[in-house]
Design an enzyme around this catalytic site. Structure first.
Site, PDB file in Angstrom:
ATOM      1  N   ALA A 193     -27.877 -23.833   1.016  1.00 50.76           N
ATOM      2  CA  ALA A 193     -28.412 -25.107   0.558  1.00 50.76           C
ATOM      3  C   ALA A 193     -28.781 -25.177  -0.916  1.00 50.76           C
ATOM      4  O   ALA A 193     -28.836 -26.260  -1.487  1.00 50.76           O
ATOM      5  CB  ALA A 193     -29.637 -25.459   1.397  1.00 50.76           C
ATOM      6  N   ALA A 194     -29.067 -24.043  -1.542  1.00 53.19           N
ATOM      7  CA  ALA A 194     -29.573 -24.097  -2.916  1.00 53.19           C
ATOM      8  C   ALA A 194     -28.447 -24.459  -3.903  1.00 53.19           C
ATOM      9  O   ALA A 194     -27.307 -24.080  -3.660  1.00 53.19           O
ATOM     10  CB  ALA A 194     -30.164 -22.742  -3.295  1.00 53.19           C
ATOM     11  N   ASP A 221     -30.884 -20.559   2.277  1.00 54.28           N
ATOM     12  CA  ASP A 221     -30.025 -19.928   1.273  1.00 54.28           C
ATOM     13  C   ASP A 221     -30.375 -18.449   1.253  1.00 54.28           C
ATOM     14  O   ASP A 221     -31.538 -18.068   1.412  1.00 54.28           O
ATOM     15  CB  ASP A 221     -30.247 -20.548  -0.118  1.00 54.28           C
ATOM     16  N   CYS A 245     -16.322 -26.046  -3.304  1.00 55.34           N
ATOM     17  CA  CYS A 245     -15.895 -26.723  -4.524  1.00 55.34           C
ATOM     18  C   CYS A 245     -14.681 -25.977  -5.082  1.00 55.34           C
ATOM     19  O   CYS A 245     -14.565 -25.724  -6.267  1.00 55.34           O
ATOM     20  CB  CYS A 245     -17.020 -26.870  -5.536  1.00 55.34           C
TER      21      CYS A 245
HETATM   22  C1  LIG Z   1     -21.962 -23.913  -3.262  1.00 53.42           C
HETATM   23  S1  LIG Z   1     -23.564 -23.300  -3.359  1.00 53.42           S
HETATM   24  C2  LIG Z   1     -24.441 -24.449  -2.389  1.00 53.42           C
HETATM   25  C3  LIG Z   1     -24.745 -25.739  -3.112  1.00 53.42           C
HETATM   26  C4  LIG Z   1     -25.729 -26.598  -2.360  1.00 53.42           C
HETATM   27  N1  LIG Z   1     -25.251 -26.907  -1.030  1.00 53.42           N
HETATM   28  C5  LIG Z   1     -26.022 -27.876  -3.095  1.00 53.42           C
HETATM   29  O1  LIG Z   1     -25.468 -28.902  -2.796  1.00 53.42           O
HETATM   30  O2  LIG Z   1     -26.867 -27.850  -3.997  1.00 53.42           O
HETATM   31  C6  LIG Z   1     -23.491 -21.930  -2.313  1.00 53.42           C
HETATM   32  C7  LIG Z   1     -24.842 -21.292  -2.018  1.00 53.42           C
HETATM   33  O3  LIG Z   1     -24.629 -20.314  -1.016  1.00 53.42           O
HETATM   34  C8  LIG Z   1     -25.569 -19.303  -1.209  1.00 53.42           C
HETATM   35  N2  LIG Z   1     -25.085 -18.146  -0.449  1.00 53.42           N
HETATM   36  C9  LIG Z   1     -24.224 -17.173  -0.802  1.00 53.42           C
HETATM   37  N3  LIG Z   1     -24.024 -16.330   0.209  1.00 53.42           N
HETATM   38  C10 LIG Z   1     -24.770 -16.774   1.245  1.00 53.42           C
HETATM   39  C11 LIG Z   1     -25.006 -16.331   2.558  1.00 53.42           C
HETATM   40  N4  LIG Z   1     -24.420 -15.250   3.035  1.00 53.42           N
HETATM   41  N5  LIG Z   1     -25.860 -17.023   3.327  1.00 53.42           N
HETATM   42  C12 LIG Z   1     -26.487 -18.118   2.857  1.00 53.42           C
HETATM   43  N6  LIG Z   1     -26.298 -18.592   1.622  1.00 53.42           N
HETATM   44  C13 LIG Z   1     -25.451 -17.933   0.824  1.00 53.42           C
HETATM   45  C14 LIG Z   1     -25.626 -19.128  -2.700  1.00 53.42           C
HETATM   46  O4  LIG Z   1     -26.852 -18.540  -3.076  1.00 53.42           O
HETATM   47  C15 LIG Z   1     -25.481 -20.569  -3.169  1.00 53.42           C
HETATM   48  O5  LIG Z   1     -26.759 -21.101  -3.419  1.00 53.42           O
END
Ligand SMILES: C[S@@+](CC[C@H](N)C(=O)[O-])C[C@H]1O[C@@H](n2cnc3c(N)ncnc32)[C@H](O)[C@@H]1O
Length: 727
Positions: free
Chosen positions: A179-180, A212, A345
Site C-alpha cells: 500500500a505505501a 506494506d 506500473c
Molecule cells: C508499487 S508500490 C505500491 C504503491 C501504492 N499502492 C500506492 O498507490 O501508493 C509497491 C509497494 O510494495 C511494497 N512491497 C515490496 N515487497 C513487498 C512484500 N513482499 N509485501 C508487501 N509489500 C511489499 C513496497 O515497499 C512498495 O511500497
C-alpha cells in the site's frame, strides 16, 4: 535531491550567463533531451511484446517521450472533497481561463472526464508560468497548502484507476496488500467512507487494512491517510505473500454450524495487489529508464521465471516469484464473489498478464472478468463485452498465450497449461488484449500504463494459511526485521519499536470525564485504544469500529484489554483530552448538537489571525455564547452563506458549513488546527493567508520561497504507528 539540483541549475541560467556544462551531467537522468530518449533493447523488446502495429509504433514511442501532465486528486471526506471541487471549479477555473504567459496561451486545468464527481484534475502548465503568472501563482499557493494539509493528492491519473475498478462500498472488508506510500489507499478509504456526511455517523461497518512490508514506507502510508482518520482503518507491516490470516471470534461466523467448532478467518470482499514491479511504465516521469532499461532488470520480480528455466535465467530463484505469490495469497483470502485488482506500473506482460495467468492456473475457482467501470470502458472505447465474456471462459488459454509470446521471443520452449503449443486463435486474442493497450494510448496516454486489471471471484479458505503468529516468527528470522526492531537492554531480545495498542477499560474515569465537554452521547468508548501496555489514557485516544475491535481482541500478538477500572474516584475536573481537527470527523456524530457553538465569519477571521485571541476580540453573540461555556474543548460551526468581510470578489461568501474544534481557556479561545491547516483554510475562505505564519512569510520573516507542491513519496511528516482513528 534531484529537485534541488534542478533549482540550482535554473538559477545559474537565470543570470543569463552561458551555462557551464558540468561533467557530472552525463550521469544525471533528469537532464535527458528528447533526442536522447532511446534504448534499443527497450524498443526491440516492446515492439515484439506489445504487438503495436508498425504505423502506430512511432506514435507510442513519441508518447513515451512526452512529459506527463500534472494531475491531482481532491481527497479527504466527501464534504471536504465537495467543497474543494467547487472552489477549483467556481473560484479558480474562471480566473485561469484565457491566461497568456510570455505570449503563450496557457490552458486552464481540466477535470479528468472519467473520474467520478470531477475530483481529479489535470494541467499542463510550465513551472515558470505556475510560479510567475499572477493568476496561476494564486492557484499554485492553493495547491501547495491544500496538499500540505492532505486535502489534495498529487497522483498520476493512471494510479487512480485500480481503486476505481475495485468499487469499494462502506460495508466491504478491503485489503491493500502493497500500500505505501498510500495514494491508492486513501482513495479506498474515501470509498469506505462514501456515505458519510458532516454530522452523520462516519464509522463504516467495513474495514480497510493497508499493508506494506517496508517499515519506513508504512509511515508514509499513515501520513498519506491522516486526512481521513478512520476507525475502520488499520496499517500492517508484513510480507504480503505470507499475509497472516486474521481471525474473528466464533460468534461472528455467519454460518451457525461453524460457530462452536472454530473461529473464522477474515475473508476480504476487495483486495488490491499493487505489487512491486520493474516500474518501466513510469518512463514518461522517470526518464532515466531510457538509459538503464535492459531485458533482465525486471526478471527478479517476474513470476514466469520458473517457466523460463535455468537455461535462460541463469540462477532461478524461488523468492523471485514475488508478484505471483502476492496474488496467490490474495486469492486465498478473498470472500466468495469478491474482487481482486492486480496492478503494476510496468508495461511488461511478464509482470502482468503472465502473473495473472499463472495465478489462475494454480489457484482453482477463479475467472478473469472485466471489472472496468462502465464510464471508463466507454471513454477508452476498448474491447467489446463479447470478447471479455469469452476471455472469461478461456482465460488461461488466452493469457498463457501471452506467456508463450514472451517466452518464444526469449528463446524458451513454451507450452500452454494443457501441454499443447498455442494456436492461431490464441494469437488473435493476444492481439486483442494489446488492442486494449493501444486504445488506452490513444484515448489518454496516462492510462497506457494501466496494467492487467483482474477481477477474480471466489475462494475457499484453507487451513494451511499463515497465521499472525507464524508470520511474526518467520519475519523475526530475517535481518531486515531485526533492523526495524530495537534490542531490549534487559533481556537482549528484539522488540518492535512501536508501542502496543491496548483497549481502555470500559468506564475509565478519565474517558468518562472527557465525554462531558463537549457532551458526547452514545460514544462507543469500548472501542477506544491507547498506545501503552497498561491501557492508560495518557496521550492520544484511538477509536476503532466493532470489526476492528473483534480483530484486535482475537489476535494473539499483544493486543489486549485492561480488565476493570482502576478504582479512581472519577474526580478529575478539567478534561485532559481535547478534540483535534483530525479527530473531529470521528467524534462529531456523537456530540450533542445543542452543545455545538455557532459563530460567524468575522469570528473565524479572528481565530485565524491570532494564536490566542482574547474573548473580548469577538463579536458580542459569540463572546456571550463561548464565555458561558466551561473551560475545555468545544466545537464551533460556521454556517454556509455567512458573508466574508474584506474578501476579494471570488471569496465573498462562505460556501459550505465549517465545523472546527476550539479550546476555551480562562480569557481566550483558540482554534485547534495546525499552522498549515490554518493557512489553507484562510486561503480557501478569504482568498488570502491572514494567519500569523502567512503574515510573517509575506513580510519576509520566514523563508518566503514558494514551495513546490509536495509529492506523495516525499511526505514523511507526522508519521505515527498503526492508527485506527484518532479522538
Ligand atoms: C508499487 S508500490 C505500491 C504503491 C501504492 N499502492 C500506492 O498507490 O501508493 C509497491 C509497494 O510494495 C511494497 N512491497 C515490496 N515487497 C513487498 C512484500 N513482499 N509485501 C508487501 N509489500 C511489499 C513496497 O515497499 C512498495 O511500497
Amino acid at each position: 535531491m534531484a529537485r534541488t539540483k534542478m533549482k540550482e541549475s535554473r538559477k545559474r541560467g537565470s543570470g543569463h550567463k552561458p551555462r557551464v556544462t558540468n561533467p557530472d551531467d552525463d550521469k544525471r537522468d533528469d537532464l535527458l533531451q528528447k533526442s536522447d530518449m532511446k534504448n534499443q533493447k527497450f524498443e526491440a523488446y516492446y515492439e515484439k511484446q506489445l504487438a503495436i502495429p508498425s504505423d502506430e509504433w512511432c506514435k507510442f514511442l513519441d508518447t513515451c517521450r512526452e512529459p506527463l501532465p500534472s494531475t491531482f486528486r481532491i481527497a479527504g471526506s466527501r464534504e471536504t472533497a465537495a467543497v474543494l471541487t467547487s472552489v477549483v471549479q467556481d473560484t479558480y477555473i474562471p480566473h485561469l481561463t484565457g491566461v497568456v504567459f510570455e505570449d503563450q496561451p496557457i490552458p486552464p486545468p481540466m477535470a479528468l472526464p472519467w473520474y467520478p464527481n470531477g475530483l481529479a484534475w489535470q494541467f499542463n502548465v510550465p513551472k515558470k508560468a505556475l510560479r510567475r503568472s499572477p493568476e496561476f501563482k494564486k492557484f499554485h499557493a492553493f495547491l501547495v497548502f491544500e496538499t500540505e494539509v492532505g486535502n489534495i493528492t498529487r497522483q498520476e491519473a493512471v494510479s487512480m484507476l485500480p481503486p476505481l475498478f475495485l468499487d469499494v462500498e462502506p460495508h466491504h472488508f478491503v485489503l491493500d496488500m502493497c500500500a505505501a506510500p498510500g495514494s491508492k489507499t486513501s482513495q479506498l478509504l474515501e470509498s469506505l467512507h462514501s456515505s458519510q456526511s458532516l454530522l452523520e455517523s462516519c464509522v463504516p461497518p467495513g474495514l480497510l487494512i493497508a499493508n506494506d512490508s517496508d517499515y519506513k514506507r508504512t509511515h508514509l502510508l499513515i501520513h498519506q491517510t491522516a486526512r481521513l482518520p478512520s476507525p475502520a482503518f488499520m496499517v500492517t507491516n508484513v510480507d504480503a505473500s505470507i499475509f497472516p490470516s486474521l481471525y474473528l471470534p466464533p460468534e461472528s461466523v455467519a454460518d451457525s454450524s461453524e460457530r462452536k467448532t472454530r473461529p473464522s478467518s477474515l475473508l476480504f470482499d476487495r483486495i488490491l495487489c499493487d505489487v512491486p514491479c520493474s516500474g518501466d511504465g513510469t518512463i514518461r516521469k522517470n526518464v532515466g529508464i531510457w538509459k538503464k532499461w535492459n531485458a533482465y532488470g525486471w526478471q527478479w520480480l517476474a513470476c514466469a521465471c520458473f517457466h523460463l528455466g535455468s537455461r535462460f535465467m541463469g540462477k532461478p530463484n524461488c523468492s523471485s516469484r514475488l508478484q505471483l505469490r502476492i496474488l496467490q495469497r490474495a486469492m486465498r483470502m478473498l470472500r466468495r464473489g469478491g474482487k481482486i485488482v492486480y496492478s503494476t506500473c510496468s508495461l511488461n506482460p511478464v509482470e502482468n498478464e503472465a502473473v495473472v495467468a499463472e495465478a489462475l492456473r494454480t489457484v482453482p475457482g477463479f475467472e478473469l472478468v472485466d471489472s472496468r467501470p462502465t464510464i471508463l470502458r466507454d471513454i477508452l472505447n476498448t474491447t467489446s463485452p463479447r470478447f471479455l465474456m469469452e476471455k472469461a471462459q478461456r482465460v488461461s488459454v488466452g493469457v498463457i498465450g501471452l506467456q508463450q509470446k514472451n517466452l518464444a521471443w526469449l528463446g524458451g520452449h513454451v507450452y500452454s497449461s494443457s501441454g499443447t503449443r498455442e494456436g492461431k486463435r490464441t494469437a488473435e486474442e493476444v492481439a486483442e488484449v494489446y488492442d486494449v493497450k493501444k486504445a488506452r494510448l490513444e484515448g489518454d496516454e496516462d492510462v497506457l500504463m494501466a496494467s492487467a486489471t483482474t477481477e477474480l471471484p471466489m475462494s475457499k479458505p484453507t487451513d494451511s494459511e499463515p497465521s499472525f503468529t507464524s508470520t511474526v516468527r518467520t519475519r523475526s528470522a530475517t535481518k531486515e526485521v531485526q533492523k526495524e526492531k530495537q534490542q531490549d537492554s534487559g533481556t537482549g531480545e528484539y522488540v518492535f519499536k512501536e508501542m502496543p495498542y491496548t483497549f481502555v477499560s470500559p468506564g475509565d474515569p478519565i474517558v468518562e470525564n472527557c465525554k462531558q465537554v463537549p457532551s458526547l452521547w452514545d460514544f462507543p468508548s469500548s472501542n477506544l485504544l491507547v498506545r501503552n501496555p497498561a491501557g492508560e489514557p495518557t496521550r492520544s485516544l484511538y477509536l476503532t469500529n466493532d470489526i476492528g475491535t473483534k480483530i484486535f481482541m482475537r489476535q494473539e500478538s499483544g493486543f489486549g484489554r485492561r480488565d476493570g477500572g482502576d478504582g479512581e474516584d472519577g474526580a478529575e475536573r478539567v478534561p485532559r483530552f481535547r478534540v483535534l481537527s483530525e479527530g473531529l470527523p470521528v467524534v462529531l456524530p456523537y456530540i450533542k448538537p445543542e452543545t455545538i457553538l455557532d459563530a460567524d465569519v468575522p469570528a473565524l477571521r479572528v481565530l485565524l489571525e491570532t494564536y490566542y485571541p482574547l474573548l473580548s476580540s469577538f463579536g458580542e453573540a459569540f463572546r456571550r455564547d463561548v464565555g458561558g461555556r466551561p473551560q475545555g474543548s468545544h466545537v464551533v460551526r460556521f454556517r454556509a452563506g455567512g458573508t466574508v468581510d474584506g474578501a476579494s470578489d471570488v471569496h465573498r461568501r462562505l460556501t459550505h458549513d465549517l465545523v472546527l474544534p476550539v479550546w476555551r481557556s480562562t480569557s481566550s479561545v483558540s482554534l485547534m488546527i495546525d499552522k498549515k491547516a490554518k493557512s489553507a483554510l484562510s486561503l480557501r475562505v478569504f482568498g488570502e493567508d491572514f494567519t500569523v505564519a502567512g503574515r510573517q512569510a509575506r513580510s519576509g520573516m520566514d523563508d518566503a520561497r514558494e514551495p513546490d507542491v509536495p509529492e506523495t513519496e516525499t511526505e514523511t511528516e507526522g508519521a505515527e504507528g498503526v492508527k485506527a482513528g484518532t479522538v
